[in-house]
Design a protein around this motif. Sequence first.
Motif, PDB file in Angstrom:
ATOM      1  N   THR A 126       0.782  -1.134   0.055  1.00 54.67           N
ATOM      2  CA  THR A 126      -0.041  -0.165   0.118  1.00 54.67           C
ATOM      3  C   THR A 126       0.871   1.199   0.001  1.00 54.67           C
ATOM      4  OG1 THR A 126      -0.292  -0.083   2.354  1.00 54.67           O
ATOM      5  CG2 THR A 126      -2.042  -1.244   1.202  1.00 54.67           C
ATOM      6  N   ASN A 127       2.073   1.353   0.613  1.00 57.25           N
ATOM      7  CA  ASN A 127       2.997   2.365   0.610  1.00 57.25           C
ATOM      8  C   ASN A 127       4.132   2.237  -0.787  1.00 57.25           C
ATOM      9  OD1 ASN A 127       1.787   3.914   2.689  1.00 57.25           O
ATOM     10  ND2 ASN A 127       2.798   2.220   4.083  1.00 57.25           N
ATOM     11  N   TRP A 128       4.015   1.394  -1.445  1.00 58.07           N
ATOM     12  CA  TRP A 128       4.736   1.656  -2.579  1.00 58.07           C
ATOM     13  C   TRP A 128       4.519   2.783  -3.607  1.00 58.07           C
ATOM     14  CZ3 TRP A 128       6.549  -3.797  -5.130  1.00 58.07           C
ATOM     15  CH2 TRP A 128       7.251  -4.564  -4.366  1.00 58.07           C
ATOM     16  N   PRO A 129       5.359   3.039  -4.268  1.00 58.86           N
ATOM     17  CA  PRO A 129       4.929   4.007  -5.453  1.00 58.86           C
ATOM     18  C   PRO A 129       4.236   3.328  -6.458  1.00 58.86           C
ATOM     19  CG  PRO A 129       7.118   4.482  -4.786  1.00 58.86           C
ATOM     20  CD  PRO A 129       6.701   3.342  -3.976  1.00 58.86           C
ATOM     21  N   ILE A 130       3.110   4.066  -6.863  1.00 60.48           N
ATOM     22  CA  ILE A 130       2.258   3.132  -7.969  1.00 60.48           C
ATOM     23  C   ILE A 130       2.995   2.821  -9.141  1.00 60.48           C
ATOM     24  CG2 ILE A 130       1.418   5.101  -9.276  1.00 60.48           C
ATOM     25  CD1 ILE A 130      -1.205   3.690  -9.015  1.00 60.48           C
ATOM     26  N   ASP A 131       3.981   3.364  -9.600  1.00 59.73           N
ATOM     27  CA  ASP A 131       4.661   2.752 -11.006  1.00 59.73           C
ATOM     28  C   ASP A 131       5.658   1.569 -10.379  1.00 59.73           C
ATOM     29  OD1 ASP A 131       6.169   4.631  -9.151  1.00 59.73           O
ATOM     30  OD2 ASP A 131       7.386   5.441 -10.828  1.00 59.73           O
TER      31      ASP A 131
ATOM     32  N   VAL B 280      -2.262  -0.127 -22.960  1.00 59.33           N
ATOM     33  CA  VAL B 280      -3.173   0.985 -22.747  1.00 59.33           C
ATOM     34  C   VAL B 280      -2.951   1.526 -21.546  1.00 59.33           C
ATOM     35  CG1 VAL B 280      -5.635   1.558 -23.180  1.00 59.33           C
ATOM     36  CG2 VAL B 280      -4.797  -0.041 -24.727  1.00 59.33           C
ATOM     37  N   LEU B 281      -3.778   0.684 -20.242  1.00 62.41           N
ATOM     38  CA  LEU B 281      -3.763   1.285 -18.977  1.00 62.41           C
ATOM     39  C   LEU B 281      -2.453   1.485 -18.410  1.00 62.41           C
ATOM     40  CD1 LEU B 281      -5.679   1.974 -16.672  1.00 62.41           C
ATOM     41  CD2 LEU B 281      -5.651  -0.687 -16.136  1.00 62.41           C
ATOM     42  N   PHE B 282      -1.590   0.467 -18.142  1.00 64.74           N
ATOM     43  CA  PHE B 282      -0.281   0.891 -17.585  1.00 64.74           C
ATOM     44  C   PHE B 282       0.341   1.889 -18.125  1.00 64.74           C
ATOM     45  CE2 PHE B 282      -0.040  -3.472 -15.473  1.00 64.74           C
ATOM     46  CZ  PHE B 282      -1.115  -3.161 -14.965  1.00 64.74           C
ATOM     47  N   PRO B 283       0.660   2.243 -19.459  1.00 65.24           N
ATOM     48  CA  PRO B 283       1.445   3.204 -20.021  1.00 65.24           C
ATOM     49  C   PRO B 283       1.058   4.460 -19.664  1.00 65.24           C
ATOM     50  CG  PRO B 283       1.201   1.745 -21.665  1.00 65.24           C
ATOM     51  CD  PRO B 283       0.285   1.108 -20.618  1.00 65.24           C
ATOM     52  N   TYR B 284      -0.630   4.673 -19.514  1.00 68.68           N
ATOM     53  CA  TYR B 284      -1.211   5.864 -19.086  1.00 68.68           C
ATOM     54  C   TYR B 284      -1.013   6.188 -17.587  1.00 68.68           C
ATOM     55  CZ  TYR B 284      -4.810   9.429 -18.235  1.00 68.68           C
ATOM     56  OH  TYR B 284      -5.712  10.659 -17.778  1.00 68.68           O
ATOM     57  N   ILE B 285      -0.829   5.109 -16.722  1.00 70.96           N
ATOM     58  CA  ILE B 285      -0.625   5.474 -15.556  1.00 70.96           C
ATOM     59  C   ILE B 285       0.841   5.947 -15.135  1.00 70.96           C
ATOM     60  CG2 ILE B 285      -0.424   4.411 -13.209  1.00 70.96           C
ATOM     61  CD1 ILE B 285      -2.671   2.172 -13.873  1.00 70.96           C
TER      62      ILE B 285
ATOM     63  N   GLU C  10       2.439   7.605 -17.269  1.00 70.48           N
ATOM     64  CA  GLU C  10       2.661   8.990 -17.955  1.00 70.48           C
ATOM     65  C   GLU C  10       1.835   9.985 -16.681  1.00 70.48           C
ATOM     66  OE1 GLU C  10       0.278   9.403 -21.448  1.00 70.48           O
ATOM     67  OE2 GLU C  10       2.007   8.419 -22.618  1.00 70.48           O
ATOM     68  N   MET C  11       0.835   9.544 -16.098  1.00 64.64           N
ATOM     69  CA  MET C  11       0.204  10.416 -14.950  1.00 64.64           C
ATOM     70  C   MET C  11       1.250  10.442 -13.692  1.00 64.64           C
ATOM     71  SD  MET C  11      -3.805   9.601 -14.341  1.00 64.64           S
ATOM     72  CE  MET C  11      -3.654   7.851 -13.721  1.00 64.64           C
TER      73      MET C  11
ATOM     74  N   LEU D 260      -2.097  16.906 -16.847  1.00 60.38           N
ATOM     75  CA  LEU D 260      -2.722  15.627 -17.171  1.00 60.38           C
ATOM     76  C   LEU D 260      -2.605  15.169 -18.660  1.00 60.38           C
ATOM     77  CD1 LEU D 260      -4.281  13.020 -15.917  1.00 60.38           C
ATOM     78  CD2 LEU D 260      -6.342  14.174 -16.900  1.00 60.38           C
ATOM     79  N   PRO D 261      -1.818  14.045 -18.934  1.00 61.81           N
ATOM     80  CA  PRO D 261      -1.813  13.538 -20.395  1.00 61.81           C
ATOM     81  C   PRO D 261      -2.897  13.213 -20.951  1.00 61.81           C
ATOM     82  CG  PRO D 261      -0.904  11.975 -18.919  1.00 61.81           C
ATOM     83  CD  PRO D 261      -1.102  13.246 -18.155  1.00 61.81           C
ATOM     84  N   GLU D 262      -3.109  13.437 -22.287  1.00 61.02           N
ATOM     85  CA  GLU D 262      -4.458  12.824 -23.044  1.00 61.02           C
ATOM     86  C   GLU D 262      -4.552  11.636 -23.099  1.00 61.02           C
ATOM     87  OE1 GLU D 262      -4.961  14.697 -26.935  1.00 61.02           O
ATOM     88  OE2 GLU D 262      -4.667  16.919 -26.212  1.00 61.02           O
ATOM     89  N   PHE D 263      -5.631  11.259 -22.987  1.00 59.41           N
ATOM     90  CA  PHE D 263      -5.675   9.668 -23.056  1.00 59.41           C
ATOM     91  C   PHE D 263      -7.092   9.415 -23.939  1.00 59.41           C
ATOM     92  CE2 PHE D 263      -7.313   5.772 -20.382  1.00 59.41           C
ATOM     93  CZ  PHE D 263      -6.454   5.089 -20.748  1.00 59.41           C
ATOM     94  N   HIS D 264      -6.697   8.724 -24.780  1.00 65.07           N
ATOM     95  CA  HIS D 264      -7.761   8.326 -26.212  1.00 65.07           C
ATOM     96  C   HIS D 264      -9.102   7.438 -25.461  1.00 65.07           C
ATOM     97  CE1 HIS D 264      -5.895   4.293 -25.746  1.00 65.07           C
ATOM     98  NE2 HIS D 264      -6.925   3.773 -26.422  1.00 65.07           N
ATOM     99  N   CYS D 265      -9.046   6.964 -24.118  1.00 64.75           N
ATOM    100  CA  CYS D 265     -10.147   6.551 -23.435  1.00 64.75           C
ATOM    101  C   CYS D 265     -11.011   7.515 -22.755  1.00 64.75           C
ATOM    102  CB  CYS D 265      -9.787   5.030 -22.641  1.00 64.75           C
ATOM    103  SG  CYS D 265      -9.043   3.932 -23.352  1.00 64.75           S
ATOM    104  N   GLY D 266     -10.553   8.778 -22.630  1.00 65.80           N
ATOM    105  CA  GLY D 266     -11.390   9.597 -21.999  1.00 65.80           C
ATOM    106  C   GLY D 266     -10.693   9.771 -20.638  1.00 65.80           C
ATOM    107  N   SER D 267     -11.499   9.271 -19.601  1.00 56.75           N
ATOM    108  CA  SER D 267     -11.083   8.762 -18.241  1.00 56.75           C
ATOM    109  C   SER D 267     -10.479   7.340 -17.915  1.00 56.75           C
ATOM    110  CB  SER D 267     -12.336   8.955 -17.026  1.00 56.75           C
ATOM    111  OG  SER D 267     -11.979   8.434 -15.784  1.00 56.75           O
ATOM    112  N   ILE D 268      -9.678   7.209 -16.900  1.00 55.18           N
ATOM    113  CA  ILE D 268      -9.176   6.182 -16.751  1.00 55.18           C
ATOM    114  C   ILE D 268     -10.115   4.927 -16.115  1.00 55.18           C
ATOM    115  CG2 ILE D 268      -8.404   6.734 -14.371  1.00 55.18           C
ATOM    116  CD1 ILE D 268      -5.939   5.127 -14.924  1.00 55.18           C
ATOM    117  N   GLU D 269     -11.092   5.744 -15.603  1.00 57.41           N
ATOM    118  CA  GLU D 269     -12.160   4.747 -15.283  1.00 57.41           C
ATOM    119  C   GLU D 269     -12.754   4.010 -16.356  1.00 57.41           C
ATOM    120  OE1 GLU D 269     -15.140   6.246 -12.287  1.00 57.41           O
ATOM    121  OE2 GLU D 269     -13.851   8.135 -12.136  1.00 57.41           O
ATOM    122  N   ALA D 270     -12.771   3.993 -17.487  1.00 52.62           N
ATOM    123  CA  ALA D 270     -13.391   3.468 -18.482  1.00 52.62           C
ATOM    124  C   ALA D 270     -12.675   2.018 -18.736  1.00 52.62           C
ATOM    125  CB  ALA D 270     -13.372   4.100 -19.968  1.00 52.62           C
TER     126      ALA D 270
END
Length: 242
Positions: free
Chosen positions: A70-75, A138-143, A145-146, A156-166
């Motif tokens: 839980t305390n690890w950096p997300i990347d 798709v998902l991990f490269p965007y994370i 970038e965030m 915030l970088p552009e994301f072709h899916c709109g929001s990451i929630e998709a």
Amino acid sequence: MKSYETLTVGQIVADKYEAANVFEKYGIDYCCHGSTPLLEACKNANVELDQVQKELESAPSSAYGNIDFTNWPIDLLIDYILKIHHRNIRTQGPEIEELLDKICRVHGEKHPSLYNVQALFHDSLSDLNAHLDKEELVLFPYIYEMVKAKLENTPLPEFHCGSIEAPISVMMAEHDIEGERYRHIEHLTNGYTAPEDACNSYRLVLQQLKAFEEALHQHIHLENNIVFPRSIKMEAKLREQP
């Protein structure tokens, strides 16, 4: 005694991974249904809350017990998922499938449920490989970038899916499918228990299938209960920046 009653099962395992063994014992799904409160999960599993809480308190340390994900950096956590879990699926999965095919040829006539296990595992590997591709491409490269945008205080970088929630909703739905698939495999194999006439290879493939499922549970837990919620929050905060 610490009160877990108001926590979700996913939160409990994220805080103390040893809890996973307790939940596995009672058939409580902490990965695909990690958002379920413990009290509700105990009711669904027809087990007493007090008993589960006592076992959570006394659970012995596991191999992951000293790793505070839980305390690890997300990347870094994504790096771990890629190197450990994605690699495990792509290398061990085909090896298990090959041995399972051999067992079906030898024992399938006497134990026809093996053919169902064989078909389920084949479909799982096919779907999982497509699933991993979507995360990796798709998902991990965007994370990543965030994370870079957050560290460098850039927009915030552009994301072709709109929001990451998709894409996250798609990943979680696919996790649910795998969870159900392995519950079916576990049922067909009587909890990965070998019949009396099983040869060593038969026993080995059941052990491997069980280990594969347990690793998949941790994989899904790390994503559903840690990576995905944190990613959604990160995106929301980056959107708030001027």
